[in-house]
Design a protein around this motif. Structure first.
Motif, PDB file in Angstrom:
ATOM      1  N   ALA A 147       0.800  -1.084   0.324  1.00 58.18           N
ATOM      2  CA  ALA A 147       0.226   0.308  -0.011  1.00 58.18           C
ATOM      3  C   ALA A 147       0.992   1.269  -0.226  1.00 58.18           C
ATOM      4  CB  ALA A 147      -0.731  -0.239   1.717  1.00 58.18           C
ATOM      5  N   GLU A 148       1.561   1.000   0.872  1.00 62.10           N
ATOM      6  CA  GLU A 148       2.762   2.327   0.714  1.00 62.10           C
ATOM      7  C   GLU A 148       3.203   2.462  -0.368  1.00 62.10           C
ATOM      8  OE1 GLU A 148       6.375   4.295   2.938  1.00 62.10           O
ATOM      9  OE2 GLU A 148       5.798   2.442   3.556  1.00 62.10           O
ATOM     10  N   THR A 149       3.955   1.714  -1.319  1.00 59.78           N
ATOM     11  CA  THR A 149       4.322   1.871  -2.785  1.00 59.78           C
ATOM     12  C   THR A 149       3.189   2.278  -3.514  1.00 59.78           C
ATOM     13  OG1 THR A 149       5.756   0.031  -2.590  1.00 59.78           O
ATOM     14  CG2 THR A 149       4.937   0.361  -4.892  1.00 59.78           C
ATOM     15  N   ILE A 150       1.862   2.255  -3.396  1.00 58.11           N
ATOM     16  CA  ILE A 150       1.039   2.925  -4.238  1.00 58.11           C
ATOM     17  C   ILE A 150       0.888   3.603  -4.039  1.00 58.11           C
ATOM     18  CG2 ILE A 150      -1.986   2.325  -5.133  1.00 58.11           C
ATOM     19  CD1 ILE A 150      -1.412  -0.622  -3.904  1.00 58.11           C
ATOM     20  N   LEU A 151       0.649   3.774  -2.798  1.00 59.36           N
ATOM     21  CA  LEU A 151       0.372   5.700  -2.327  1.00 59.36           C
ATOM     22  C   LEU A 151       1.642   6.961  -2.806  1.00 59.36           C
ATOM     23  CD1 LEU A 151      -0.264   5.157   1.327  1.00 59.36           C
ATOM     24  CD2 LEU A 151      -1.852   6.206  -0.043  1.00 59.36           C
ATOM     25  N   ARG A 152       2.721   5.953  -3.006  1.00 62.84           N
ATOM     26  CA  ARG A 152       4.022   7.291  -3.533  1.00 62.84           C
ATOM     27  C   ARG A 152       3.752   6.646  -5.025  1.00 62.84           C
ATOM     28  NH1 ARG A 152       7.592   7.908   0.386  1.00 62.84           N
ATOM     29  NH2 ARG A 152       7.231   7.232   2.072  1.00 62.84           N
TER      30      ARG A 152
END
Length: 219
Positions: A111-116
């Motif tokens: 999810a962090e990768t997607i947010l970035r």
């Protein structure tokens, strides 16, 4: 003291999780309406939301099932379409005031990768996986203070959950704003916590002007 930094929870604050929980219902082979009803009942009873999965599949391990979904080509996912429409304008409005703006939520590394990848108008993004600590631990909010680089009373944390977001932030001295949307926002009732919020809003569109007025009044 004026607000210098604003941090946001992710799920149901910035990101609408309706579709994602729907895909979990599909994965379990449960009608979405039924899954939603049980989800709400679990929250109303004050239980961890993960208990919802146990109702339908005792022994369910969320981390393992995430891996199985990914292996099956159905990973947890969200995109620009899942951002609440008021998210980007709010983030932009706060940054235009010269404030530090960040996201800080209980999210997986994926999810962090997607947010970035969404190129959101924020100065930093922190997640429980990345930081190695999750809400409602006050250590999570200690990390927020460290990242903000200013005293806790000059930080505003915005979230939809009184139990996971607002209460522990208040414990470490961070100012809070409750956004009333999503399951937790509408179901949880903790007056002793919500009454201490600096702001109570139903849309992020309200926030930039509220913060501006608050800071101007304090000058």
């Amino acid at each position: 003291m004026p607000i210098q930094a604003v941090f946001f929870d992710v799920g149901e604050t910035i990101v609408d999780e309706t579709r994602e929980y729907g895909t979990w219902a599909d994965w379990l082979g449960v009608p979405r309406h039924t899954f939603s009803a049980v989800f709400g009942a679990v929250i109303a009873r004050g239980l961890d939301y993960r208990e919802t999965f146990q109702v339908f599949r005792p022994g369910f391990n969320l981390a393992e099932e995430r891996e199985r979904r990914a292996a099956a080509g159905q990973p947890e996912n969200f995109s620009e379409d899942n951002l609440y429409p008021d998210s980007r304008p709010c983030l932009v409005g706060l940054r235009e005031q010269g404030l530090l703006v960040g996201l800080a939520g209980n999210q997986t590394a994926r999810a962090e990768t997607i947010l970035r990848s969404l190129d959101l108008p924020v100065d930093l993004i922190g997640t429980s996986d990345g930081w190695g600590v999750e809400k409602p631990s006050t250590a999570f909010f200690d990390r927020v203070i460290k990242e903000a680089g200013c005293p806790p009373e000059e930080i505003l944390y915005v979230g939809d959950r009184l139990d996971n977001d607002v209460r522990p932030a208040q414990v470490v001295g961070i100012s809070t704003a409750l956004i009333v949307r999503g399951p937790w926002g509408h179901i949880l009732d903790m007056p002793q916590v919500s009454d201490r919020c600096l702001f109570r809003i139903t849309s992020l569109a309200e926030l930039p002007e509220l913060v501006r007025a608050y800071n101007e009044a304090g000058r």
